[in-house]
Motif scaffolding. Structure first.
Motif, PDB file in Angstrom:
ATOM      1  N   ILE A   1       0.809  -1.216   0.000  1.00 28.02           N
ATOM      2  CA  ILE A   1       0.000   0.000   0.000  1.00 28.02           C
ATOM      3  C   ILE A   1       0.847   1.273   0.000  1.00 28.02           C
ATOM      4  O   ILE A   1       0.415   2.329  -0.471  1.00 28.02           O
ATOM      5  N   LYS A   2       2.077   1.222   0.516  1.00 27.38           N
ATOM      6  CA  LYS A   2       2.921   2.418   0.597  1.00 27.38           C
ATOM      7  C   LYS A   2       3.729   2.676  -0.672  1.00 27.38           C
ATOM      8  O   LYS A   2       4.318   3.755  -0.824  1.00 27.38           O
ATOM      9  N   LEU A   3       3.792   1.719  -1.575  1.00 31.46           N
ATOM     10  CA  LEU A   3       4.690   1.827  -2.721  1.00 31.46           C
ATOM     11  C   LEU A   3       4.336   2.953  -3.706  1.00 31.46           C
ATOM     12  O   LEU A   3       5.250   3.621  -4.201  1.00 31.46           O
TER      13      LEU A   3
ATOM     14  N   GLY B   1       3.080   5.985  -3.257  1.00 28.89           N
ATOM     15  CA  GLY B   1       3.568   7.270  -2.757  1.00 28.89           C
ATOM     16  C   GLY B   1       5.077   7.368  -2.817  1.00 28.89           C
ATOM     17  O   GLY B   1       5.636   8.421  -3.170  1.00 28.89           O
ATOM     18  N   LEU B   2       5.771   6.283  -2.503  1.00 20.09           N
ATOM     19  CA  LEU B   2       7.233   6.292  -2.548  1.00 20.09           C
ATOM     20  C   LEU B   2       7.741   6.427  -3.978  1.00 20.09           C
ATOM     21  O   LEU B   2       8.737   7.118  -4.231  1.00 20.09           O
TER      22      LEU B   2
ATOM     23  N   ARG C   1       7.329  10.118  -4.913  1.00 19.74           N
ATOM     24  CA  ARG C   1       8.399  10.920  -4.317  1.00 19.74           C
ATOM     25  C   ARG C   1       9.732  10.665  -5.021  1.00 19.74           C
ATOM     26  O   ARG C   1      10.553  11.583  -5.188  1.00 19.74           O
TER      27      ARG C   1
ATOM     28  N   ASN D   1      15.387   8.363  -0.504  1.00 22.56           N
ATOM     29  CA  ASN D   1      14.126   7.844  -1.031  1.00 22.56           C
ATOM     30  C   ASN D   1      14.319   6.469  -1.643  1.00 22.56           C
ATOM     31  O   ASN D   1      13.468   5.582  -1.482  1.00 22.56           O
TER      32      ASN D   1
ATOM     33  N   ARG E   1      14.519   3.907   1.142  1.00 23.35           N
ATOM     34  CA  ARG E   1      13.173   3.603   1.656  1.00 23.35           C
ATOM     35  C   ARG E   1      12.433   2.687   0.690  1.00 23.35           C
ATOM     36  O   ARG E   1      11.753   1.745   1.102  1.00 23.35           O
TER      37      ARG E   1
ATOM     38  N   HIS F   1      10.904  -1.196   1.436  1.00 21.47           N
ATOM     39  CA  HIS F   1       9.498  -1.575   1.298  1.00 21.47           C
ATOM     40  C   HIS F   1       9.308  -2.623   0.197  1.00 21.47           C
ATOM     41  O   HIS F   1       8.441  -3.496   0.329  1.00 21.47           O
ATOM     42  N   TYR F   2      10.106  -2.538  -0.875  1.00 27.08           N
ATOM     43  CA  TYR F   2      10.018  -3.558  -1.909  1.00 27.08           C
ATOM     44  C   TYR F   2      10.557  -4.899  -1.423  1.00 27.08           C
ATOM     45  O   TYR F   2      10.166  -5.956  -1.917  1.00 27.08           O
TER      46      TYR F   2
ATOM     47  N   SER G   1       1.883   6.308  -9.685  1.00 25.96           N
ATOM     48  CA  SER G   1       2.788   7.432  -9.447  1.00 25.96           C
ATOM     49  C   SER G   1       2.860   8.359 -10.662  1.00 25.96           C
ATOM     50  O   SER G   1       2.889   9.589 -10.522  1.00 25.96           O
TER      51      SER G   1
END
Length: 423
Positions: free
Chosen positions: A279-281, A283-284, A287, A324, A327, A331-332, A397
Motif C-alpha cells: 500500500i505504501k509503494l 507514494g514512494l 516521491r 528515497n 526507503r 518496502h520492496y 505514481s
C-alpha cells in the motif's frame, strides 16, 4: 491524459464494457443457435451437418460431431467479427476526433487479436490432453501407437505455436505504434497549453517522459487485463467441466466444482494480501520521481549557469535521491518476499487439490495436464492484480504526476505530495 486521444473517454470505455457484456450474454442465450440461418460458413466448407438418426455407429457420430464443431466455431468467429465491426463502425461514424483511427479502430483491433490469442491457447490446452493421453497409451504397451500418430501431434502443436508467435509479434509491433500515438496526442495537448503548465515542478520531464510511460503502461495493463478477462471466460467453463473428474478435495472432502472454488479463493486471497503489503509503494514511487526530477533539473541548469549545480546543492539533492531509494528498497524487500512466496506456492496448489484423485488413479495423464493448465489459466486470470501490482504502482505514481496538469488546467489547487517542499 484520455481526452487527448479518445473520443468521450468515459462514454467510450463504459459503452465498450456494456457492449461486450451484451454480446457475451446474447451468445450464450441465443446467438450460438443462429448459425444454421446466419453463418456464411457454407461458402468456405463449414456446413452444419444434417442430424443423424438414433443408433448411428461410432464413426458416423464422430463425423457428425466434428462437422458440427467446425461449423459452430466458424459461426463463433463470424459473430465476434461482426460484433467488433458494429462497435467500431458506430464510434467512427458518430464521433469526430483527430485520433479516431488509432483510439477507436486501434483499440478494437488490439482487443480482437487478444481474444484470438486466447482461442489459440484454448486449442493448445485441448492438444495437451490428447498428446499426454497418447504418451500414456504408448508407455503402457510397446508399439501401441505408430510413429506417424505421434509426429502428427507434434506438427499440430507446431502450427498452433507458429500462429501464436506470429500474432504476438505483429500485435507487439502494432501496440508499440499505438502507445506512441497516444503519447503524441498527450504531447500535443499539453504543449498547446504550455504557458499554463510551465510553472509546475518538473514539467519538462512530465511531458517528455511521463506521457510515454503512461501511454505504454496503460496499453500494456489494459491488454493484460483484457487477456485475463477473456482467458477467464474461455477457461472457466473448461475448468468447470474438468472439475467433474475431481470428486474429493484434501482436508475438505466432497465439494461440487471444487477446483473452481479453490482457484477463486486462492487468487482473491493473494490479491488482497499483496494490496495490503504494497500500500505504501505508490507514494514512494511518486516521491522518487520528484527527487530525481529536482536533481536532474539542477544539473541541467548548471550547464548554462555558473552559479547553479554547486557542490553543496548537488550533495543535498542527491542525498534526497539516496534516502528515497533506500526507503523504496526496504518496502520492496518485504513486498517481494510476500509476492514471490505466494507465486511459488501457487505452483503446487493444483497438485495438492488433485492429490486424492491422482492417488486413486481416477484420471488419465492427459486429463491431469488439462486440469493443471486450465487451473493455472483461471488462477492467473484472477491474479491479474497480483502479477501486475508493481506495474500498477508505477502507473499510479505517473498518473499522480500528470494529474497536476489536469488540476492546473481546471483551475484546481495542487494537493498532497505536490505541495511538499524539496530540500
Amino acid at each position: 491524459m484520455f481526452h487527448s486521444f479518445f473520443p468521450k473517454p468515459m462514454l467510450f470505455f463504459s459503452s465498450f464494457a456494456v457492449w461486450a457484456i451484451f454480446c457475451v450474454i446474447l451468445w450464450f442465450t441465443a446467438g450460438n443457435t443462429w448459425g444454421p440461418e446466419l453463418s456464411i460458413g457454407n461458402l468456405f466448407g463449414y456446413v452444419y451437418p444434417e442430424l443423424i438418426v438414433n443408433g448411428a455407429n461410432n464413426e458416423a457420430q464422430h463425423t457428425y460431431l466434428a462437422a458440427q464443431k467446425s461449423a459452430l466455431n466458424f459461426w463463433y468467429y463470424q459473430y465476434l467479427v461482426v460484433s467488433f465491426l458494429l462497435f467500431t463502425g458506430f464510434w467512427m461514424r458518430f464521433t469526430s476526433h483527430k485520433w479516431n483511427s488509432w483510439s477507436v479502430a486501434g483499440s478494437s483491433l488490439i482487443v480482437f487479436v487478444t481474444w484470438f490469442q486466447v482461442q489459440i491457447d484454448v486449442m493448445i490446452n485441448e492438444w495437451f490432453g490428447r498428446f499426454y493421453n497418447t504418451i500414456q497409451q504408448a508407455l503402457s504397451k510397446p508399439n501401441n501407437i505408430e510413429n506417424k500418430e505421434f509426429i502428427d501431434h507434434l506438427l499440430y502443436f507446431a502450427v498452433l505455436a507458429a500462429i501464436s508467435i506470429l500474432f504476438s509479434v505483429l500485435n507487439g509491433f502494432f501496440t508499440s505504434h499505438y502507445a506512441f500515438r497516444w503519447r503524441t496526442a498527450m504531447n500535443e495537448y499539453y504543449m498547446s497549453r504550455w504557458n499554463r503548465l510551465r510553472f509546475i515542478e518538473g514539467v519538462s520531464q512530465r511531458i517528455q517522459e511521463d506521457t510515454m510511460r503512461f501511454a505504454t503502461i496503460m496499453e500494456s495493463l489494459g491488454t493484460r487485463f483484457l487477456d485475463s478477462v477473456m482467458t477467464l471466460l474461455a477457461f472457466l467453463p473448461i475448468l468447470w467441466g474438468l472439475s467433474s473428474h475431481v470428486k474429493v478435495l484434501p482436508l475438505i472432502g466432497t465439494v461440487p466444482q471444487g477446483l473452481v472454488l479453490i482457484a477463486i479463493i486462492w487468487a482473491l486471497g493473494g490479491t488482497v494480501l499483496l494490496a495490503a503489503v504494497g500500500i505504501k509503494l505508490p507514494g514512494l514511487q511518486f516521491r522518487n520521481q520528484r527527487v530525481e526530477a529536482a536533481y536532474r533539473k539542477e544539473l541541467v541548469m548548471g550547464e548554462d549557469h555558473t552559479n547553479r549545480a554547486m557542490p553543496h546543492t548537488i550533495a543535498q539533492l542527491f542525498n534526497d535521491v539516496r534516502l528515497n531509494y533506500f526507503r523504496l528498497y526496504f518496502h520492496y524487500m518485504y513486498f517481494n518476499i510476500t509476492r514471490y512466496s505466494y507465486l511459488q506456492f501457487s505452483v503446487v496448489v493444483p497438485y495438492l487439490a488433485l492429490t486424492p484423485t491422482i492417488v486413486t488413479g481416477a484420471i488419465t495423464l492427459g486429463i491431469m495436464q488439462q486440469i493443471i493448465r486450465a487451473f493455472g489459466r483461471v488462477e492467473s486470470s484472477f491474479q491479474f492484480l497480483v502479477h501486475s501490482w508493481t506495474t500498477i504502482v508505477e502507473l499510479i505514481s505517473i498518473y499522480k504526476r500528470l494529474a497536476a496538469f489536469e488540476a492546473t488546467l481546471q483551475n484546481r489547487e495542487l494537493t498532497g505530495i505536490e505541495l511538499e517542499v524539496q530540500s
